[in-house]
Design a protein around this motif. Structure first.
Motif, PDB file in Angstrom:
ATOM      1  N   VAL A 254     -22.413  12.269   6.043  1.00  0.00           N
ATOM      2  CA  VAL A 254     -22.358  13.062   7.269  1.00  0.00           C
ATOM      3  C   VAL A 254     -23.240  14.306   7.194  1.00  0.00           C
ATOM      4  O   VAL A 254     -23.981  14.618   8.127  1.00  0.00           O
ATOM      5  N   SER A 255     -23.188  15.027   6.083  1.00  0.00           N
ATOM      6  CA  SER A 255     -23.883  16.313   5.978  1.00  0.00           C
ATOM      7  C   SER A 255     -25.026  16.312   4.971  1.00  0.00           C
ATOM      8  O   SER A 255     -25.548  17.388   4.653  1.00  0.00           O
ATOM      9  N   ASN A 256     -25.432  15.147   4.466  1.00  0.00           N
ATOM     10  CA  ASN A 256     -26.396  15.116   3.375  1.00  0.00           C
ATOM     11  C   ASN A 256     -27.535  14.150   3.629  1.00  0.00           C
ATOM     12  O   ASN A 256     -27.316  13.025   4.094  1.00  0.00           O
ATOM     13  N   PHE A 257     -28.739  14.593   3.257  1.00  0.00           N
ATOM     14  CA  PHE A 257     -29.966  13.857   3.483  1.00  0.00           C
ATOM     15  C   PHE A 257     -30.793  13.884   2.196  1.00  0.00           C
ATOM     16  O   PHE A 257     -30.797  14.888   1.475  1.00  0.00           O
ATOM     17  N   ALA A 258     -31.499  12.799   1.914  1.00  0.00           N
ATOM     18  CA  ALA A 258     -32.259  12.753   0.667  1.00  0.00           C
ATOM     19  C   ALA A 258     -33.459  11.832   0.790  1.00  0.00           C
ATOM     20  O   ALA A 258     -33.469  10.889   1.586  1.00  0.00           O
ATOM     21  N   ARG A 259     -34.462  12.119  -0.037  1.00  0.00           N
ATOM     22  CA  ARG A 259     -35.565  11.180  -0.201  1.00  0.00           C
ATOM     23  C   ARG A 259     -35.085  10.015  -1.066  1.00  0.00           C
ATOM     24  O   ARG A 259     -34.086  10.151  -1.790  1.00  0.00           O
TER      25      ARG A 259
END
Length: 393
Positions: A254-259
């Motif tokens: 929900v709150s996390n994004f990554a390569r």
């Protein structure tokens, strides 16, 4: 509390062992932020001096809980762990390496605030084994940083990132907060663009939480000025999804994004119901259905350890049904969703029978879809993750 892991745990893969993590809570901060409800206190020489030997002693007490498993990931949180000398961080990690060992590629994260790092300290931290930094950026707007009680400036964040890159760190995460008092969708968008310019491998984007026992909790009410309206917060979240995905940071929670390949291992393992030891006052741990927390007070924690006692705040054994519900609740926050086979192993029956009604509601309302043995939330379902989990209570 002392108990080794259960080799017959239904969540343990056949023929293998589950990854093991370690969370270390270092509660000291330069000052307390008005929105924070974590266990944290201003850095003082006396408590800091007393805590370090207690941590090393406590580590020897709890290491047998690992059952011989090496550590797959270590997360040093707080507080502001980067306030402590790099030598103390090195001692903690060396003790972990000596007592349990690290798996190949063990991910070791240190939370840090811009302004608490320098070139020399960064090199020392890397030499100690830290290979991932999580920077508490919060905003790139100087006015909002002051409102949040942060001591750093936007320039400090940019300088910290440049110094970390020069020191050889190839895995950096930035934290941002949206929904702040006086923050417009345009300002939130500006924060995202400024973060993307620094090309982090990971970004955490949290909506402001108004904990009741904090200055912000007492001063503000959600959805009422000067806080943004619900529509404005939704516009901020929509902009985040658009900009971050276009910038190469895929949403995985929900709150996390990554390569690719840079999702936070500690957080992922938590969302998958994994095992992690805990060290430090206020730290929480979990092993094969047993959950506990150490007392959130430095003097009491130190006294307990020095007296040879476990400084427990609480300990509980979760029932299989509780564990199954938690796997669903946590999985519905992630893009990968819920492994229904693991849930069924805990329940002893197919969860599509046990929870037929809530599953029908989720899929019927377009909040999730069934994909073989996985329950996968839709973008709408991720936005409504808490409400989705409540259907299973």
């Amino acid at each position: 509390m002392a108990k080794t892991t259960n080799p017959t745990d239904p969540l343990c893969p056949a023929g293998g062992t589950r990854p093991l993590g370690l969370y270390i809570h270092l509660p000291f901060c330069a000052s307390r932020c008005p929105y924070c409800d974590f266990f944290a206190l201003p850095l003082a020489a006396g408590p800091a001096r007393a805590l370090m030997p207690a941590l090393l002693c406590h580590w020897e007490m709890i290491a047998p809980l690992a059952g011989g498993r090496p550590l797959d990931h270590v997360y040093l949180g707080g507080g502001t762990p980067s306030l402590l000398p790099a030598g103390q961080i090195a001692r903690l990690l060396e003790a972990a390496r000596h007592l349990l060992g690290f798996s190949p590629g063990c991910e070791i994260t240190l939370e840090a605030n811009p302004g608490t790092l320098g070139a020399g300290k960064l090199k020392a931290l890397q030499a100690a084994g830290v290979n991932r930094l999580s920077l508490g950026t919060q905003s790139f707007d100087a006015r909002l940083l002051k409102l949040l009680g942060r001591r750093h400036t936007p320039q400090d964040t940019r300088r910290a990132v440049a110094q970390a890159r020069a020191a050889g760190f190839a895995n950096l995460s930035l934290d941002l907060i949206h929904g702040l008092p006086g923050q417009t969708p345009q300002l939130a968008r500006g924060d995202l663009l400024a973060a993307l310019e620094l090309a982090p491998e990971h970004l955490s984007l949290y909506e402001l939480t108004l904990a009741p026992d904090t200055p912000f909790g007492r001063a503000y009410a959600k959805g009422r000025p000067p806080l943004p309206s619900e529509d404005e917060v939704l516009a901020m979240e929509d902009a985040a999804l658009e900009l971050l995905e276009a910038g190469g940071l895929a949403r995985y929670e929900v709150s996390n994004f990554a390569r690719p390949g840079h999702a936070c291992r500690h957080n992922q393992d938590t969302w998958r119901g994994g095992d992690y030891l805990a060290l430090g006052p206020g730290a929480h741990g979990h092993l094969a259905g047993r959950r506990w927390a150490w007392v959130a007070e430095v003097a009491a924690y130190v006294a307990g350890v020095e007296g040879g006692r476990e400084p427990l705040e609480f300990s509980e054994d979760l029932t299989p049904r509780q564990r199954a519900w938690e796997l669903i609740m946590l999985g519905l926050r992630t893009v990968e969703g819920v492994d229904l086979a693991r849930v069924g192993a805990l329940l002893g029956q197919d969860p599509r029978c046990t929870w037929a009604s809530p599953l029908a509601q989720l899929t019927g309302q377009g909040w999730a879809r069934l994909d073989g043995q996985r329950l996968v939330p839709t973008p709408l379902g991720l936005r409504l993750a808490d409400a989705a989990a409540e259907l299973f209570l």
